[in-house]
Design an enzyme around this catalytic site. Structure first.
Site, PDB file in Angstrom:
ATOM      1  N   HIS A 138       3.625  -2.402   3.292  1.00  0.00           N
ATOM      2  CA  HIS A 138       3.683  -0.957   2.847  1.00  0.00           C
ATOM      3  C   HIS A 138       4.980  -0.720   2.156  1.00  0.00           C
ATOM      4  O   HIS A 138       5.960  -1.245   2.820  1.00  0.00           O
ATOM      5  CB  HIS A 138       2.963   0.254   3.956  1.00  0.00           C
ATOM      6  CG  HIS A 138       1.984  -0.187   4.233  1.00  0.00           C
ATOM      7  ND1 HIS A 138       1.879  -1.185   5.980  1.00  0.00           N
ATOM      8  CD2 HIS A 138       1.107   0.936   4.536  1.00  0.00           C
ATOM      9  CE1 HIS A 138       0.185  -1.169   6.155  1.00  0.00           C
ATOM     10  NE2 HIS A 138      -0.109  -0.269   4.937  1.00  0.00           N
ATOM     11  N   ASP A 167       1.026  -1.095   0.224  1.00  0.00           N
ATOM     12  CA  ASP A 167       0.142  -0.081   0.346  1.00  0.00           C
ATOM     13  C   ASP A 167       1.158   1.126   0.253  1.00  0.00           C
ATOM     14  O   ASP A 167       1.804   1.429   0.607  1.00  0.00           O
ATOM     15  CB  ASP A 167      -1.660  -0.451   1.262  1.00  0.00           C
ATOM     16  CG  ASP A 167      -1.861  -0.837   1.280  1.00  0.00           C
ATOM     17  OD1 ASP A 167      -2.189  -1.621   0.178  1.00  0.00           O
ATOM     18  OD2 ASP A 167      -3.220  -0.555   1.660  1.00  0.00           O
TER      19      ASP A 167
END
Length: 305
Positions: free
Chosen positions: A270, A117
């Site tokens: 992430h 992400d």
């Protein structure tokens, strides 16, 4: 007779005293050992705090991947679950790619879906290099402004066979979830940017911070009507919290807990420096367990909260 009785009584008393002494000695040694153990635990905890404090400044950039000194420090601090994997990584041993060797051919392969992400970012190209080394594909849920900032990286993602998807524009709860129109507007903008830069018209989405509890029934209905496919995750690496080897440990423990589940294993990651630095350790585990590292595709039934 009296002398014999006295001797017997004396022997009984002596035996009792000896037994009490043995019990006391054993108890004393056990307590002493427990005190030493608690001391070791306390010292380990202090050292772990020192390690975290030294390696997690508020703004940290420029971590060199697979730096030997850093990996050695991590290995010394890590729990046994990942120590061997970290030593394998630090020794530059060739990754145990799942599709090599007769043993792998006989092993039933289960897919795992790595999802990243908040990118793309400066670190994304290094993440791509690591994924290529392990013949791994992944899915990247990207923010509109970052796509504009790194268009060549987004093109490289597509060219390398990874899946690109939308993560919105603002990444702010109050802005993104303000209304159904706000949700739709951010997703449409990001999708159009991806299509403009790469030619890929991706309807895969992940909303900021996950769909629950923010995506109401009304919001879910409108994104469905516009053809979007919303993906959450069922394994949270917590790399947003553990900025070191501990995110690998928590990921492995969740994978082990879901071994008997029929759901796809979708890992939340992430695009940050610390995640990239520890990614080879996680990939070593996954490939050693003969997992197939795949990208999400639109035909799959999504994982949703």
């Amino acid at each position: 007779m009296m002398k014999d009785k006295k001797r017997k009584i004396t022997k009984i008393i002596s035996a009792c005293l000896f037994s009490y002494f043995v019990i006391f000695l054993i108890s004393f040694l056990a307590i002493s050992n427990d005190v030493k153990l608690m001391g070791r635990i306390h010292n380990d905890s202090k050292e772990d705090r020192k390690f975290v404090s030294a390696n997690h400044p508020e703004k940290k950039t420029g971590i060199s991947l697979l730096d030997q000194g850093q990996l050695n420090a991590h290995i010394a601090s890590a729990h046994p679950t990942v120590q061997n994997l970290m030593r394998t990584t630090s020794s530059n041993i060739t990754p145990s790619v799942i599709n090599s060797g007769p043993e792998a051919a006989q092993t039933e392969r289960r897919p795992v879906y790595l999802t990243f992400d908040d990118g793309p970012k400066n670190i994304t190209t290094q993440i791509l290099t690591i994924l290529e080394q392990y013949q791994a594909k992944a899915t990247f849920f990207m923010i509109d402004g970052n796509i504009r900032s790194y268009p060549d990286v987004v093109k490289q993602l597509v060219a390398s066979g990874h899946t690109v998807a939308s993560h919105g524009v603002s990444h702010q709860r109050h802005a993104f979830y303000q209304s159904k129109d706000a949700v739709l507007s951010e997703l449409e903008q990001t999708r159009n940017t991806i299509k403009e830069i790469t030619g890929v018209d991706s309807y895969l989405i992940r909303t900021p911070y996950g769909s629950s509890p923010y995506m109401t029934d009304e919001y879910m209905q409108v994104v469905k009507e516009y053809g979007y496919i919303l993906w959450d995750w069922n394994i949270d690496s917590k790399d947003w919290y553990y900025r070191d080897y501990r995110f690998v440990e928590t990921t492995i423990s969740q994978i082990e807990a879901l071994k008997n589940s029929n759901d796809p294993l979708v890992i939340l990651l992430h695009e940050n420096d610390e995640t990239a630095a520890q990614l080879p350790v996680l990939l070593n585990y996954l490939t050693s367990q003969h997992y197939f590292l795949a990208a999400i595709d639109p035909t799959m039934a999504p994982i949703q909260f």
